[in-house]
Write a protein that holds these residues in place. Structure first.
Motif, PDB file in Angstrom:
ATOM      1  N   LEU A  11       0.829  -1.204   0.000  1.00 55.61           N
ATOM      2  CA  LEU A  11       0.000   0.000   0.000  1.00 55.61           C
ATOM      3  C   LEU A  11       0.863   1.253   0.000  1.00 55.61           C
ATOM      4  CD1 LEU A  11      -2.740  -0.870   2.670  1.00 55.61           C
ATOM      5  CD2 LEU A  11      -2.996  -0.895   0.178  1.00 55.61           C
ATOM      6  N   SER A  12       0.336   2.301  -0.612  1.00 54.45           N
ATOM      7  CA  SER A  12       1.026   3.593  -0.566  1.00 54.45           C
ATOM      8  C   SER A  12       0.870   4.194   0.825  1.00 54.45           C
ATOM      9  CB  SER A  12       0.424   4.543  -1.603  1.00 54.45           C
ATOM     10  OG  SER A  12      -0.904   4.893  -1.233  1.00 54.45           O
ATOM     11  N   ALA A  13       1.640   5.220   1.118  1.00 55.97           N
ATOM     12  CA  ALA A  13       1.582   5.877   2.422  1.00 55.97           C
ATOM     13  C   ALA A  13       0.173   6.423   2.703  1.00 55.97           C
ATOM     14  CB  ALA A  13       2.606   7.001   2.493  1.00 55.97           C
ATOM     15  N   ASP A  14      -0.466   7.008   1.690  1.00 57.56           N
ATOM     16  CA  ASP A  14      -1.814   7.546   1.868  1.00 57.56           C
ATOM     17  C   ASP A  14      -2.825   6.428   2.112  1.00 57.56           C
ATOM     18  OD1 ASP A  14      -1.129  10.180   1.701  1.00 57.56           O
ATOM     19  OD2 ASP A  14      -1.654  10.413  -0.424  1.00 57.56           O
ATOM     20  N   GLU A  15      -2.677   5.340   1.373  1.00 58.68           N
ATOM     21  CA  GLU A  15      -3.592   4.208   1.548  1.00 58.68           C
ATOM     22  C   GLU A  15      -3.444   3.610   2.949  1.00 58.68           C
ATOM     23  OE1 GLU A  15      -3.990   2.397  -2.983  1.00 58.68           O
ATOM     24  OE2 GLU A  15      -2.192   1.959  -1.802  1.00 58.68           O
ATOM     25  N   LYS A  16      -2.213   3.505   3.442  1.00 56.44           N
ATOM     26  CA  LYS A  16      -1.978   2.996   4.796  1.00 56.44           C
ATOM     27  C   LYS A  16      -2.622   3.923   5.827  1.00 56.44           C
ATOM     28  CE  LYS A  16       2.490   0.876   3.692  1.00 56.44           C
ATOM     29  NZ  LYS A  16       3.960   0.966   3.890  1.00 56.44           N
ATOM     30  N   ARG A  17      -2.451   5.236   5.637  1.00 51.76           N
ATOM     31  CA  ARG A  17      -3.001   6.194   6.595  1.00 51.76           C
ATOM     32  C   ARG A  17      -4.516   6.099   6.653  1.00 51.76           C
ATOM     33  NH1 ARG A  17      -5.313  10.703   5.700  1.00 51.76           N
ATOM     34  NH2 ARG A  17      -4.551  10.844   3.542  1.00 51.76           N
ATOM     35  N   ILE A  18      -5.165   6.048   5.493  1.00 49.45           N
ATOM     36  CA  ILE A  18      -6.634   5.989   5.438  1.00 49.45           C
ATOM     37  C   ILE A  18      -7.156   4.709   6.082  1.00 49.45           C
ATOM     38  CG2 ILE A  18      -8.604   5.786   3.878  1.00 49.45           C
ATOM     39  CD1 ILE A  18      -7.044   7.639   1.944  1.00 49.45           C
ATOM     40  N   LEU A  19      -6.512   3.580   5.771  1.00 45.15           N
ATOM     41  CA  LEU A  19      -6.942   2.300   6.332  1.00 45.15           C
ATOM     42  C   LEU A  19      -6.716   2.272   7.843  1.00 45.15           C
ATOM     43  CD1 LEU A  19      -8.192  -0.230   5.075  1.00 45.15           C
ATOM     44  CD2 LEU A  19      -5.906  -1.251   4.983  1.00 45.15           C
ATOM     45  N   GLY A  20      -5.588   2.834   8.273  1.00 37.96           N
ATOM     46  CA  GLY A  20      -5.290   2.893   9.701  1.00 37.96           C
ATOM     47  C   GLY A  20      -6.291   3.734  10.462  1.00 37.96           C
ATOM     48  N   GLU A  21      -6.706   4.851   9.879  1.00 33.56           N
ATOM     49  CA  GLU A  21      -7.701   5.711  10.527  1.00 33.56           C
ATOM     50  C   GLU A  21      -9.049   5.007  10.651  1.00 33.56           C
ATOM     51  OE1 GLU A  21      -7.725   9.239   8.185  1.00 33.56           O
ATOM     52  OE2 GLU A  21      -5.885  10.063   9.067  1.00 33.56           O
ATOM     53  N   LYS A  22      -9.424   4.281   9.608  1.00 32.59           N
ATOM     54  CA  LYS A  22     -10.685   3.519   9.660  1.00 32.59           C
ATOM     55  C   LYS A  22     -10.632   2.463  10.760  1.00 32.59           C
ATOM     56  CE  LYS A  22     -12.059   3.931   4.783  1.00 32.59           C
ATOM     57  NZ  LYS A  22     -12.282   3.181   3.512  1.00 32.59           N
ATOM     58  N   SER A  23      -9.486   1.795  10.872  1.00 37.52           N
ATOM     59  CA  SER A  23      -9.334   0.756  11.882  1.00 37.52           C
ATOM     60  C   SER A  23      -9.413   1.348  13.287  1.00 37.52           C
ATOM     61  CB  SER A  23      -7.992   0.042  11.669  1.00 37.52           C
ATOM     62  OG  SER A  23      -7.910  -1.124  12.460  1.00 37.52           O
ATOM     63  N   LEU A  24      -8.727   2.458  13.501  1.00 36.29           N
ATOM     64  CA  LEU A  24      -8.743   3.116  14.803  1.00 36.29           C
ATOM     65  C   LEU A  24     -10.145   3.587  15.167  1.00 36.29           C
ATOM     66  CD1 LEU A  24      -7.222   4.273  17.236  1.00 36.29           C
ATOM     67  CD2 LEU A  24      -6.757   6.318  15.869  1.00 36.29           C
ATOM     68  N   ASN A  25     -10.847   4.182  14.227  1.00 38.59           N
ATOM     69  CA  ASN A  25     -12.205   4.674  14.496  1.00 38.59           C
ATOM     70  C   ASN A  25     -13.145   3.530  14.874  1.00 38.59           C
ATOM     71  OD1 ASN A  25     -11.545   7.354  14.007  1.00 38.59           O
ATOM     72  ND2 ASN A  25     -12.088   7.268  11.844  1.00 38.59           N
ATOM     73  N   LYS A  26     -12.973   2.388  14.222  1.00 35.38           N
ATOM     74  CA  LYS A  26     -13.828   1.253  14.555  1.00 35.38           C
ATOM     75  C   LYS A  26     -13.494   0.710  15.938  1.00 35.38           C
ATOM     76  CE  LYS A  26     -16.000  -2.804  12.600  1.00 35.38           C
ATOM     77  NZ  LYS A  26     -16.147  -3.668  11.398  1.00 35.38           N
ATOM     78  N   ALA A  27     -12.206   0.661  16.255  1.00 35.87           N
ATOM     79  CA  ALA A  27     -11.799   0.171  17.578  1.00 35.87           C
ATOM     80  C   ALA A  27     -12.378   1.028  18.698  1.00 35.87           C
ATOM     81  CB  ALA A  27     -10.274   0.145  17.676  1.00 35.87           C
ATOM     82  N   HIS A  28     -12.497   2.326  18.461  1.00 37.65           N
ATOM     83  CA  HIS A  28     -12.995   3.232  19.493  1.00 37.65           C
ATOM     84  C   HIS A  28     -14.446   2.936  19.886  1.00 37.65           C
ATOM     85  CE1 HIS A  28      -9.800   6.630  18.919  1.00 37.65           C
ATOM     86  NE2 HIS A  28      -9.361   5.613  19.615  1.00 37.65           N
ATOM     87  N   GLY A  29     -15.136   2.150  19.087  1.00 39.16           N
ATOM     88  CA  GLY A  29     -16.507   1.770  19.429  1.00 39.16           C
ATOM     89  C   GLY A  29     -16.580   0.689  20.495  1.00 39.16           C
ATOM     90  N   PHE A  30     -15.416   0.156  20.888  1.00 45.99           N
ATOM     91  CA  PHE A  30     -15.378  -0.921  21.885  1.00 45.99           C
ATOM     92  C   PHE A  30     -14.587  -0.440  23.099  1.00 45.99           C
ATOM     93  CE2 PHE A  30     -15.782  -2.806  17.734  1.00 45.99           C
ATOM     94  CZ  PHE A  30     -16.706  -3.829  17.908  1.00 45.99           C
TER      95      PHE A  30
END
Length: 287
Positions: free
Chosen positions: A245-264
């Motif tokens: 993945l490109s740096a931007d793709e990694k950042r976007i995917l990482g942000e999505k993962s973090l946001n989902k984790a915050h629901g728990f």
């Protein structure tokens, strides 16, 4: 309030004593029910006489309905949480963390983490084979955290190719695991079976996507890629796609993962439990 973790013998004992209780279903108890027929009458009585059963996932709830002959309304899905204060994004030096922990790894290689017991249930044997496949195409450092021995999982010592750039770290504190998640590209969890993977949440809490088995409890939880169970080649392909993945793709995917984790969270978990504790209290300590 008595909450007995696992639909197993302790709940049966509480029932025999005439106690009012809630049982927790965690998946390992449902696995045990299928594995050991001697325990089935005790587990069934535990389930049928509990005021409620707290299930860690929809997948575990489905198992409970199939195994214990109980009504749908009795089972309350309350997912696990994780420690937001420990597992959070942090800017750390890959080279320094690897050096500080005495790991003989090339600091220029991307890092991939695995958290869990060294067991076939967690798919460690599948991961080791995927490592053998992928190292030939895209060298990376694989760090395995958790108790156990690879030889016990494989039934033999791992080959040189299987353990290439792979490091069995063993059991570490949560703080240390969080450090390594924060220098990793992603985490991997190729489990054959899971009730609810706290290990996945902890990685996601550090902003990591995951590559995981396509089973209900992981499919509905992770951000990243899912692969068929017991398919090392597909696992290697999915891992390679995240490494590329490109740096931007990694950042976007990482942000999505973090946001989902915050629901728990454990706080949310506790708040959900309180009203069912009140129902248990109103039922009385003894029947």
């Amino acid at each position: 309030v008595i909450e007995s973790e696992h639909v197993w013998l302790m709940g049966y004992v509480l029932n025999e004593l005439g106690c009012t209780y809630i049982a927790g279903a965690h998946n390992s108890d449902q696995m045990g029910f299928r594995y050991d027929p001697r325990m089935r009458p005790y587990a069934t009585k535990c389930a049928q006489n509990a005021v409620h059963i707290f299930s860690i996932s929809d997948a575990v709830k489905k198992d409970c309905l199939e195994l214990y002959g109980i009504e749908n309304e009795k089972i309350i899905v309350i997912p696990n949480g994780y420690d937001h204060k420990i597992f959070r994004p942090d800017s750390l030096s890959r080279e320094e963390i690897i050096k500080n922990h005495g790991i003989d790894a090339d600091p220029s290689f991307p890092v991939v983490t695995f958290g869990g017991k060294m067991s076939k249930t967690k798919g460690v044997d599948i991961l080791i084979e995927a490592n053998r496949i992928l190292q030939k195409r895209h060298p990376f450092t694989l760090l395995l955290f958790g108790s156990g021995d690879l030889g016990d999982v494989l039934g033999r010592a791992p080959t040189t190719e299987e353990k290439q750039n792979a490091h069995l770290i063993g059991h570490v504190t949560q703080e240390v695991l969080a450090q390594f998640h924060n220098i990793a590209e992603f985490s991997v969890l190729p489990s054959r079976d899971e009730g609810f993977a706290v290990a996945a949440l902890e990685a996601m809490g550090c902003g990591l996507p995951l590559v995981a088995s396509d089973i209900p409890s992981l499919r509905d939880l992770i951000v990243g890629k899912t692969v068929p169970v017991e398919d090392p080649a597909a696992l290697a392909d999915a891992m390679e796609s995240l490494l590329n993945l490109s740096a931007d793709e990694k950042r976007i995917l990482g942000e999505k993962s973090l946001n989902k984790a915050h629901g728990f969270s454990w706080k949310k978990n506790t708040q959900m439990r309180l009203k069912y504790y009140e129902i248990a209290i109103e039922s009385g300590s003894f029947r």
